[in-house]
Design a protein around this motif. Structure first.
Motif, PDB file in Angstrom:
ATOM      1  N   LEU A  78      18.680   4.935  10.973  1.00 32.73           N
ATOM      2  CA  LEU A  78      19.956   4.284  11.179  1.00 32.73           C
ATOM      3  C   LEU A  78      20.000   2.860  10.627  1.00 32.73           C
ATOM      4  N   HIS A  79      18.861   2.174  10.648  1.00 32.42           N
ATOM      5  CA  HIS A  79      18.873   0.756  10.265  1.00 32.42           C
ATOM      6  C   HIS A  79      19.214   0.569   8.791  1.00 32.42           C
ATOM      7  N   ARG A  80      18.899   1.550   7.983  1.00 32.61           N
ATOM      8  CA  ARG A  80      19.335   1.478   6.576  1.00 32.61           C
ATOM      9  C   ARG A  80      20.858   1.348   6.485  1.00 32.61           C
ATOM     10  N   LEU A  81      21.523   2.184   7.265  1.00 34.33           N
ATOM     11  CA  LEU A  81      22.981   2.190   7.223  1.00 34.33           C
ATOM     12  C   LEU A  81      23.543   0.895   7.819  1.00 34.33           C
ATOM     13  N   LEU A  82      23.011   0.511   8.961  1.00 32.72           N
ATOM     14  CA  LEU A  82      23.527  -0.697   9.632  1.00 32.72           C
ATOM     15  C   LEU A  82      23.343  -1.943   8.763  1.00 32.72           C
ATOM     16  N   SER A  83      22.262  -1.971   7.984  1.00 33.88           N
ATOM     17  CA  SER A  83      22.005  -3.147   7.143  1.00 33.88           C
ATOM     18  C   SER A  83      23.005  -3.265   5.991  1.00 33.88           C
ATOM     19  N   GLN A  84      23.751  -2.195   5.736  1.00 36.42           N
ATOM     20  CA  GLN A  84      24.729  -2.208   4.637  1.00 36.42           C
ATOM     21  C   GLN A  84      26.156  -2.446   5.138  1.00 36.42           C
ATOM     22  N   LEU A  85      26.297  -2.693   6.449  1.00 33.80           N
ATOM     23  CA  LEU A  85      27.616  -2.654   7.065  1.00 33.80           C
ATOM     24  C   LEU A  85      28.598  -3.648   6.455  1.00 33.80           C
ATOM     25  N   GLU A  86      28.153  -4.892   6.266  1.00 34.23           N
ATOM     26  CA  GLU A  86      29.076  -5.901   5.739  1.00 34.23           C
ATOM     27  C   GLU A  86      29.510  -5.529   4.322  1.00 34.23           C
ATOM     28  N   ARG A  87      28.542  -5.012   3.562  1.00 36.65           N
ATOM     29  CA  ARG A  87      28.863  -4.549   2.208  1.00 36.65           C
ATOM     30  C   ARG A  87      29.926  -3.463   2.231  1.00 36.65           C
ATOM     31  N   LEU A  88      29.802  -2.529   3.146  1.00 31.82           N
ATOM     32  CA  LEU A  88      30.725  -1.393   3.221  1.00 31.82           C
ATOM     33  C   LEU A  88      32.142  -1.839   3.566  1.00 31.82           C
ATOM     34  N   LYS A  89      32.244  -2.902   4.365  1.00 36.43           N
ATOM     35  CA  LYS A  89      33.567  -3.348   4.805  1.00 36.43           C
ATOM     36  C   LYS A  89      34.395  -3.938   3.670  1.00 36.43           C
ATOM     37  N   LEU A  90      33.752  -4.199   2.529  1.00 37.14           N
ATOM     38  CA  LEU A  90      34.470  -4.743   1.378  1.00 37.14           C
ATOM     39  C   LEU A  90      35.170  -3.656   0.556  1.00 37.14           C
ATOM     40  N   ALA A  91      34.772  -2.424   0.736  1.00 34.29           N
ATOM     41  CA  ALA A  91      35.376  -1.342  -0.054  1.00 34.29           C
ATOM     42  C   ALA A  91      36.724  -0.934   0.536  1.00 34.29           C
ATOM     43  N   LYS A  92      37.537  -0.265  -0.263  1.00 36.35           N
ATOM     44  CA  LYS A  92      38.859   0.148   0.207  1.00 36.35           C
ATOM     45  C   LYS A  92      38.787   1.539   0.861  1.00 36.35           C
ATOM     46  N   VAL A  93      38.004   2.390   0.273  1.00 35.31           N
ATOM     47  CA  VAL A  93      37.832   3.743   0.811  1.00 35.31           C
ATOM     48  C   VAL A  93      36.354   4.077   0.760  1.00 35.31           C
ATOM     49  N   LEU A  94      35.857   4.805   1.765  1.00 36.01           N
ATOM     50  CA  LEU A  94      34.473   5.248   1.779  1.00 36.01           C
ATOM     51  C   LEU A  94      34.437   6.775   1.695  1.00 36.01           C
ATOM     52  N   ILE A  95      33.593   7.273   0.810  1.00 32.63           N
ATOM     53  CA  ILE A  95      33.378   8.720   0.711  1.00 32.63           C
ATOM     54  C   ILE A  95      31.945   8.973   1.144  1.00 32.63           C
ATOM     55  N   ALA A  96      31.761   9.749   2.218  1.00 35.13           N
ATOM     56  CA  ALA A  96      30.427   9.956   2.773  1.00 35.13           C
ATOM     57  C   ALA A  96      30.017  11.408   2.614  1.00 35.13           C
ATOM     58  N   CYS A  97      29.007  11.655   1.755  1.00 35.64           N
ATOM     59  CA  CYS A  97      28.515  13.004   1.495  1.00 35.64           C
ATOM     60  C   CYS A  97      27.295  13.268   2.374  1.00 35.64           C
ATOM     61  N   ALA A  98      27.273  14.370   3.081  1.00 32.64           N
ATOM     62  CA  ALA A  98      26.120  14.677   3.920  1.00 32.64           C
ATOM     63  C   ALA A  98      25.999  16.166   4.131  1.00 32.64           C
ATOM     64  N   GLY A  99      24.749  16.669   4.085  1.00 32.43           N
ATOM     65  CA  GLY A  99      24.463  18.067   4.361  1.00 32.43           C
ATOM     66  C   GLY A  99      23.877  18.205   5.756  1.00 32.43           C
ATOM     67  N   MET A 100      23.052  19.175   5.956  1.00 32.38           N
ATOM     68  CA  MET A 100      22.425  19.451   7.254  1.00 32.38           C
ATOM     69  C   MET A 100      23.450  19.326   8.385  1.00 32.38           C
ATOM     70  N   GLU A 101      23.212  18.408   9.352  1.00 32.10           N
ATOM     71  CA  GLU A 101      24.151  18.293  10.481  1.00 32.10           C
ATOM     72  C   GLU A 101      25.332  17.410  10.136  1.00 32.10           C
ATOM     73  N   GLY A 102      25.273  16.685   9.003  1.00 34.90           N
ATOM     74  CA  GLY A 102      26.429  15.959   8.494  1.00 34.90           C
ATOM     75  C   GLY A 102      26.973  14.867   9.392  1.00 34.90           C
ATOM     76  N   SER A 103      26.116  14.108  10.077  1.00 35.32           N
ATOM     77  CA  SER A 103      26.669  13.130  11.028  1.00 35.32           C
ATOM     78  C   SER A 103      26.912  11.757  10.399  1.00 35.32           C
ATOM     79  N   LEU A 104      26.561  11.558   9.143  1.00 37.43           N
ATOM     80  CA  LEU A 104      26.789  10.258   8.510  1.00 37.43           C
ATOM     81  C   LEU A 104      28.269   9.821   8.600  1.00 37.43           C
ATOM     82  N   PRO A 105      29.229  10.627   8.207  1.00 40.88           N
ATOM     83  CA  PRO A 105      30.627  10.158   8.285  1.00 40.88           C
ATOM     84  C   PRO A 105      31.086   9.882   9.715  1.00 40.88           C
ATOM     85  N   THR A 106      30.578  10.644  10.682  1.00 41.43           N
ATOM     86  CA  THR A 106      30.934  10.379  12.081  1.00 41.43           C
ATOM     87  C   THR A 106      30.479   8.985  12.497  1.00 41.43           C
TER      88      THR A 106
END
Lengths: 222, 222, 222, 222, 222, 222, 222, 222
Positions: free
Chosen positions: B132-160
């Motif tokens: 999870l910390h990989r994702l959390l460390s990118q949070l401020e960066r992500l907030k600068l984008a207009k739209v986020l597209i999250a691709c995930a297989g297996m249980e697919g919880s990344l977009p959630t």
């Protein structure tokens, strides 16, 4: 800040974090649990939106809550407390379409959730694809909206046809209207996901509230 | 105007109607059919994007096409002809995230389709929720984008998880990465549709192109 | 020894063989069958745990049973007879987490079944992944437990996130909370099985009792 | 610390966080991607375990890797680099059982993953329930292990029978062995989840590695 | 001869053609339809067996039928009219086993249907595989029967274990007992079909009557 | 006695326990594993039947086995070693019917397995219900057999029609012949289970061997 | 012309466009909605057909409607207003067959919808394939009809057998009659789709009305 | 008369009984089986139609057949022998529509099968609903046909839209074109069955031949 009532913690930070209030999903909750949660909202001076509440449960909540301002919306099966946000005209408008009268509760849930967040919203009923000319006659009107939410059960082809006709974001909401292979809404769901129209977006079956929150995310961008 | 080649009619009006070019879905087409279709595009002086083309079919097309300007993009399994639209900076940026390396072809298809329509796009790999910390460390960066597209297989919880953290539109793309119950991507798909995060939008399994066109619809609004 | 009442044989050897008492699954049994079974337990001087009993059936059993010591636990929908085992502190503690208030009956069933076998158990509600900071703020507390049982409906990603954060055994219990694609708990179930977090263990949908017995097997090892 | 190679970020913190090394899932990766990842591990002076690698892909990796120490284990379809952890006898032993010869690759994956983490592990083949006396004759031996991992395809009843006989934690691994209704392992999976034996734990179909990591979590408690 | 009442034609030739009487499936029929059908049987001087009749519908039928000899069997949810065939000892015996008390209605339907055709039948309850020694202790008794009918819900492994132990024909009847993945009996059904034991025969979920008629076909051969 | 070769234990007691030899399921086994197993049978002076072996694997086995007496039966995809049991005429005959030519491999597997156990068996092809008169013209012939095995793919209605016509035990074998909804044989399977004909028995899709062993159990009774 | 009442728009053009009146699907509508819709029909001087109305809802509609001419048809669960079209003998006849008494509501819905459009229609009950001679004895009669509609639940093989016997168009209507694998009608549906008889046409489960409208389309051709 | 070759019996009576020749389904048959069957047809002086034959199998058949007149049709994957029936203009015309180029093999199979029986047939490609104006511009042309066959994959909404526009019989053929949720054609199939357009008829996925035979049954009525 997280307020902790006995059996539910309300996410009162959601407004600042996501720009939306926390809705309470009423379907699996008892009237007592909903009463207790509404007291938490009142203590925090927050308005509230409770979805999926049938008439009987709503009556119990209102008779037991002990304060005023709780209102039941039968068409959308929602309870609200407090006042909706004031409409922000710069956000533009959302049109919620439905394929048939039976999709009304889902469409109305989307409409109420949007209006509750201050989004101007119109409901357009009975524009299913079996009588295509109804839909085509509304085309210019539809192009004026910022986001379209299209609710459809059975084979669910309304959003597919719509996405081929207009350039805006279209959110398809499959509804659990139907019988046989369409029982529970799975035909409409997979039809929308499989759609040959480019860029159609989909939410869970009957999830009018979710479609509204997605439209809110889009409309807040501008 | 509708140009009719022998076995396929190309929708050259799509650009004016929807703001997007017609992509050709290459998966079920023979190399001969793709060659013929590319000739139609060239005759119309249109650029082209052909998705779901494996290396072998791409090689056949390029060796037989008889003109230059057709390029194969192995990472996203796409063929292009002509030049992409010039980026329109006022549209803002889209970030395409993927849960694991194996989701790369889907994420890259979304990225290429967006860039081909002039949208600034960044690819952010391996930010799955198991670390999870990989994702959390990118949070401020992500907030600068207009739209986020999250691709995930297996249980697919990344977009959630993502939709609970940021206020922008999030488009979940389930991928067919996995085995056992997740074979074919259905676990990821139903996980995204069932998500408890409000306003998550979903497209078909592996449909990177569709997610890109939905993001395009959103980003053109502003 | 096997005591044979008219229509059910109780496995009174289970305590010596497996270290657990035989729970009675009350869902498909009539109140008369449960009364008869409880008489068998009393005759054997054994305590009893009956799961999946609704309020109405419980009232019938208690009114007809003819002896004292039978108690109904509404939150976990269980009947008990006799006294629980005395807690064995050397076994360490189990924490039962739930994603939302609606998962409470399942989480409470797990908690009661553990306490009934003498295991110290805490219930931690409403730590779903849509508001991640709630969960992260409890992390140090969670690391003190020996086994974690994580109940979640809808997309069921709580145990996936948890298993990526802590080194202990995590048992995921999908719950039948949700609608549309998550109706019946299958989205949560397949999400947990497909999880990208290494070593997540899963039991049947709503099987709080089974998760508790698995935790008991683990905790008795030490 | 997170090392970022071009297309995959390795979770080198996993050992301190979870007590396990990050395994690389090889199934959807090209040999080039695996070679690049192994170079990352070597640069970090970390051993590596790559699962789901067929013979042909393994040969390509070994021929291209450019350093020694990479070994292919055909029975479990795994590549390893470096040396396994030294066995920690205080952890006790895990026994991996399989219902039939065809389950061997899954059972062997579990065994290798456990031995790679220093856990003493034994493999017990062909103890399916169609010849029950084979299993019963091993009962005393099984009671000496700390955790049992039971791999079974077809109807998958081995772990159900086992969990009724012994008090230890039992992890069922459904395998994709079978045809007709059992094709893909779903019959074995749902049979294990539906099991009437109390406390049986389940992982995804063919997930020998996941069962091993769950056993590791349990065995590290003591 | 085919007697035609207003809305149902009874197959009175079935006895000569197949050696069995036509049972009436009561589940989807109204009490009025059943009354009318029973009058047809009486007019033909035929005994009758009506399956899947709940207590309330049975009471209505008996109160309205206007003649005597109609009897309700609550345990098997069947109505009968007239007398069963006299037992034919040369046919040998059928034993009906059930995994748990909750399977009783299905097992009892099979038992009644067999006795009604003159077959000696015994019911053996609560011999599920979670307590294997109960089953093994009955082994010699079971070997004396001509056909075994094994009813089981949940994971349904009783017939698999049984078929590995005895040489006679074994008919597995999956029951709709269970919850989560076993809801509706599909886990038990696919487990029996996928069984690794050679020669296990299966009928539809809850089809006690069908298992009985299959046993009748077998037992009439000798 | 249990002979243990390196990776498979053969159940040589099966003949005395169940009256049948242990067949080896060849589908998931390598040619090396089959060679090793056949050596075990030879060492025990036992004949062997290996099912689901394709031509290429069979050729490898025969070329490597190092002794004579191993024979490949292409029509039924089986390998045999040694001689079949001598036919026991008192057992009566089994007729194996198939709905279409494409069901032949399954029907032939059943026929070979029965003949290998000394049962007189006839194969009757292409008697599907789309041309009903073919089937009706064979009716008197069919009534002479002791057990009927009916293989059918697509909608699988042959066994339903047959069970309505004759009084003997009928075993339906759904086959994986078909496309679309019948792909994999599930339509035929559920059609046979749902059959309105009383007493139809069913085995797994394509399980000709299982149907044969069930017929053997029945026919040995007499 | 499109008349717009408050919550439903009626397609009064359907008669001229498709040759059929618009039926109202009553299942998901309240009695108030149906009353309002019937007023719209009356205002347009149109007759009406409302399907899927249970007795209780029908009583409410009739008691509240405030004008005469609304009639309830219990057997087919339909409300009608006004008079049916006069039969057009040149159209020929449709025969509606049903496999069992329980299929009656579906068959009767088809029959009423046809008669309402002026088509001569006969209902032929209880001609299921378990007693084939009943069906065969009607063969000459069946050949006189123009279109055959065959309703069947359970395994649904009646239309398959029928299509092999007669040259006319046959429309199969799967019914939701059955239990276990046939619960909800899916076995019958997939059996009809998978049918080996050439040219069998299928509609949704329980869709008697749809089958009637398809027959109407065919019969209007001539 | 029934000609019996070694492994297949041909239904040469089908022409007189049903007005159609027996097509041979080539998918599961070897080239040797097809050669043998074609010899049977030649001996009977019958023309033949073999469907689902890939190029390689067709080449083998033609090279081995030993007589002339066998022709391969690559676009529809069919082999024919002999000459088609002469067109009967009084029967009117069938139009076969397809949603996209990828549906071509299915549409072409329907077209060939119709022409082979003497029906005038036109193929209309790429009229999918994503570009609705293509379809609407053909409307007057479509109204001239007697029967419409609409092939569509993905979400399959072409036949739904079509049935709302024209009064003739419409037969929907779902195709296995698509990926993710539409893989295998199930989304298109259930969308057509669930359709809100009255009177849409459906056949199995990819069943172009079946749709043609159904159209033949209809068109022969007139």
């Amino acid at each position: 800040m997280t307020f902790q009532n006995r059996e539910a913690r309300i996410d009162f930070d959601r407004r600042s974090r996501l720009g939306m209030i926390e809705a309470v999903w009423g379907e699996h909750k008892t009237s007592d649990q909903i009463v207790e949660i509404l007291h938490s909202f009142k203590a925090q001076k927050e308005g509230a939106l409770v979805t999926r509440v049938d008439q009987q449960k709503a009556d119990l909540v209102i008779s037991r809550i002990g304060f005023t301002g709780v209102e039941y919306h039968a068409r959308s099966r929602c309870l609200t407390f407090g006042s909706p946000f004031k409409a922000n005209p710069s956000f533009g408008e959302v049109i919620v379409l439905s394929g048939g009268t039976s999709d009304l509760p889902v469409a109305a849930e989307a409409e109420l959730a949007l209006r509750w967040h201050g989004i101007k919203t119109e409901l357009l009923l009975d524009v299913g694809v079996a009588y295509l000319h109804r839909l085509l006659s509304q085309l210019e009107r539809l192009k004026l909206a910022k986001v379209l939410i299209a609710c459809a059960g059975m084979e669910g082809s309304l959003p597919t046809v719509l996405t081929g006709l207009v350039p805006q974001p279209v959110i398809g909401v499959p509804t659990s209207v139907g019988y046989g292979v369409s029982f529970g809404g799975n035909s409409a769901l997979s039809g929308m996901l499989a759609s040959c129209s480019p860029g159609l977006l989909v939410v869970n079956i009957d999830n009018g509230y979710g479609a509204a929150m997605a439209a809110l995310r889009i409309i807040q961008l501008g």
